[in-house]
Write a protein that holds these residues in place. Structure first.
Motif, short mmCIF file in Angstrom:
data_model
loop_
_atom_site.label_atom_id
_atom_site.label_comp_id
_atom_site.label_asym_id
_atom_site.label_seq_id
_atom_site.Cartn_x
_atom_site.Cartn_y
_atom_site.Cartn_z
N GLY A 42 0.78 -1.22 0.00
CA GLY A 42 0.00 0.00 0.00
C GLY A 42 0.82 1.28 0.00
O GLY A 42 0.27 2.37 -0.10
N ALA A 43 2.13 1.16 0.11
CA ALA A 43 2.98 2.36 0.12
C ALA A 43 3.11 2.92 -1.30
O ALA A 43 3.29 2.18 -2.26
CB ALA A 43 4.36 2.02 0.67
N VAL A 44 2.98 4.24 -1.42
CA VAL A 44 3.10 4.91 -2.72
C VAL A 44 4.21 5.96 -2.73
O VAL A 44 4.61 6.43 -3.78
CB VAL A 44 1.77 5.55 -3.17
CG1 VAL A 44 0.71 4.49 -3.38
CG2 VAL A 44 1.31 6.60 -2.19
N SER A 45 4.69 6.34 -1.54
CA SER A 45 5.77 7.33 -1.47
C SER A 45 6.60 7.08 -0.21
O SER A 45 6.21 6.31 0.66
CB SER A 45 5.21 8.75 -1.46
OG SER A 45 4.43 8.97 -0.30
N PHE A 46 7.75 7.77 -0.15
CA PHE A 46 8.63 7.61 1.01
C PHE A 46 9.37 8.91 1.27
O PHE A 46 9.50 9.76 0.39
CB PHE A 46 9.62 6.46 0.81
CG PHE A 46 10.66 6.71 -0.24
CD1 PHE A 46 11.92 7.19 0.09
CD2 PHE A 46 10.39 6.46 -1.59
CE1 PHE A 46 12.89 7.41 -0.88
CE2 PHE A 46 11.35 6.67 -2.56
CZ PHE A 46 12.60 7.15 -2.21
N SER A 47 9.85 9.06 2.50
CA SER A 47 10.72 10.17 2.86
C SER A 47 11.92 9.60 3.61
O SER A 47 11.88 8.46 4.06
CB SER A 47 9.99 11.19 3.74
OG SER A 47 9.64 10.62 4.98
N VAL A 48 12.97 10.39 3.70
CA VAL A 48 14.22 9.91 4.30
C VAL A 48 14.72 10.90 5.33
O VAL A 48 14.72 12.11 5.09
CB VAL A 48 15.31 9.72 3.20
CG1 VAL A 48 16.58 9.17 3.81
CG2 VAL A 48 14.82 8.82 2.09
N LYS A 49 15.14 10.39 6.47
CA LYS A 49 15.84 11.18 7.49
C LYS A 49 17.19 10.50 7.71
O LYS A 49 17.28 9.27 7.61
CB LYS A 49 15.07 11.22 8.80
CG LYS A 49 13.80 12.02 8.75
CD LYS A 49 13.14 12.05 10.12
CE LYS A 49 11.83 12.81 10.07
NZ LYS A 49 11.16 12.83 11.37
N ALA A 67 1.00 5.94 2.51
CA ALA A 67 -0.06 5.45 1.62
C ALA A 67 -0.61 6.60 0.80
O ALA A 67 -0.24 7.76 0.99
CB ALA A 67 -1.17 4.83 2.47
N GLU A 68 -1.49 6.28 -0.11
CA GLU A 68 -2.21 7.29 -0.89
C GLU A 68 -2.91 8.22 0.10
O GLU A 68 -3.50 7.79 1.06
CB GLU A 68 -3.25 6.60 -1.79
CG GLU A 68 -3.78 7.47 -2.90
CD GLU A 68 -2.75 7.74 -3.99
OE1 GLU A 68 -2.63 8.92 -4.39
OE2 GLU A 68 -2.10 6.80 -4.45
N GLY A 69 -2.81 9.52 -0.10
CA GLY A 69 -3.39 10.48 0.83
C GLY A 69 -2.41 10.95 1.89
O GLY A 69 -2.74 11.81 2.69
N GLY A 70 -1.23 10.36 1.94
CA GLY A 70 -0.18 10.83 2.83
C GLY A 70 -0.16 10.21 4.21
O GLY A 70 0.60 10.65 5.07
N GLN A 71 -0.96 9.18 4.45
CA GLN A 71 -0.97 8.56 5.77
C GLN A 71 0.29 7.72 5.96
O GLN A 71 0.64 6.90 5.12
CB GLN A 71 -2.21 7.69 5.94
CG GLN A 71 -2.29 7.05 7.32
CD GLN A 71 -3.56 6.23 7.50
OE1 GLN A 71 -4.41 6.19 6.61
NE2 GLN A 71 -3.67 5.58 8.64
N HIS A 72 0.96 7.91 7.10
CA HIS A 72 2.17 7.16 7.43
C HIS A 72 1.82 5.70 7.67
O HIS A 72 0.91 5.38 8.44
CB HIS A 72 2.82 7.76 8.69
CG HIS A 72 4.10 7.09 9.07
ND1 HIS A 72 4.16 6.12 10.03
CD2 HIS A 72 5.36 7.26 8.62
CE1 HIS A 72 5.41 5.71 10.15
NE2 HIS A 72 6.16 6.40 9.31
N ILE A 73 2.55 4.79 6.97
CA ILE A 73 2.28 3.36 7.13
C ILE A 73 3.29 2.71 8.07
O ILE A 73 2.92 2.05 9.03
CB ILE A 73 2.36 2.63 5.76
CG1 ILE A 73 1.29 3.13 4.82
CG2 ILE A 73 2.23 1.13 5.96
CD1 ILE A 73 1.36 2.50 3.45
#
Length: 129
Positions: A5-12, A69-75
């Protein structure tokens, strides 16, 4: 390794780590993500990370990837701890019998008894068939 269900990611990441994200839709040189940037989780997207200096202790650097996920919810998120190991070829650059890490003559070579620079003897013979 992304969750379903993941569509995007960010990195720290910690200060000692450099990050580059290369998306299939972008040029190969990629770009360093700024804080809060989200990247599409497309096939061909590559996350590259490296360290520019040696660590002071084991596992002192970290990269954390958050998935959305779609809509920006953290999975979920995944992380890796890094330890940078410094490797240096140190030589007796002034030929006085002492190997010094930062000898100014390390970058040049002069022939003769008053010369400086490393003398490297390489064994190129075949030890086994």
């Amino acid at each position: 390794a992304a969750p379903a269900g993941a569509v995007s990611f960010s990195v720290k990441h910690t200060e000692g780590v450099s990050i580059e994200v290369v998306c299939q839709s972008q040029a190969e040189d990629g770009s360093a993500p700024s804080s809060g940037t989200r990247w599409p989780l497309d096939e061909g997207t590559v996350l590259r990370f490296s360290m520019s200096r040696a660590s002071t202790e084991i596992n002192d650097n970290k990269v954390t990837v958050s998935f959305y996920a779609e809509g920006g919810q953290h999975i979920n998120q995944a992380g890796v701890f890094l330890t940078g190991i410094g490797i240096s070829l140190d030589v007796d650059a002034d030929r006085d019998g002492v190997v010094e890490k930062n000898n100014p003559n390390k970058a040049s070579w002069t022939w003769g008894p008053e010369g400086h620079g490393a003398i490297l003897l390489v064994g190129c013979d075949k030890e086994s068939p």
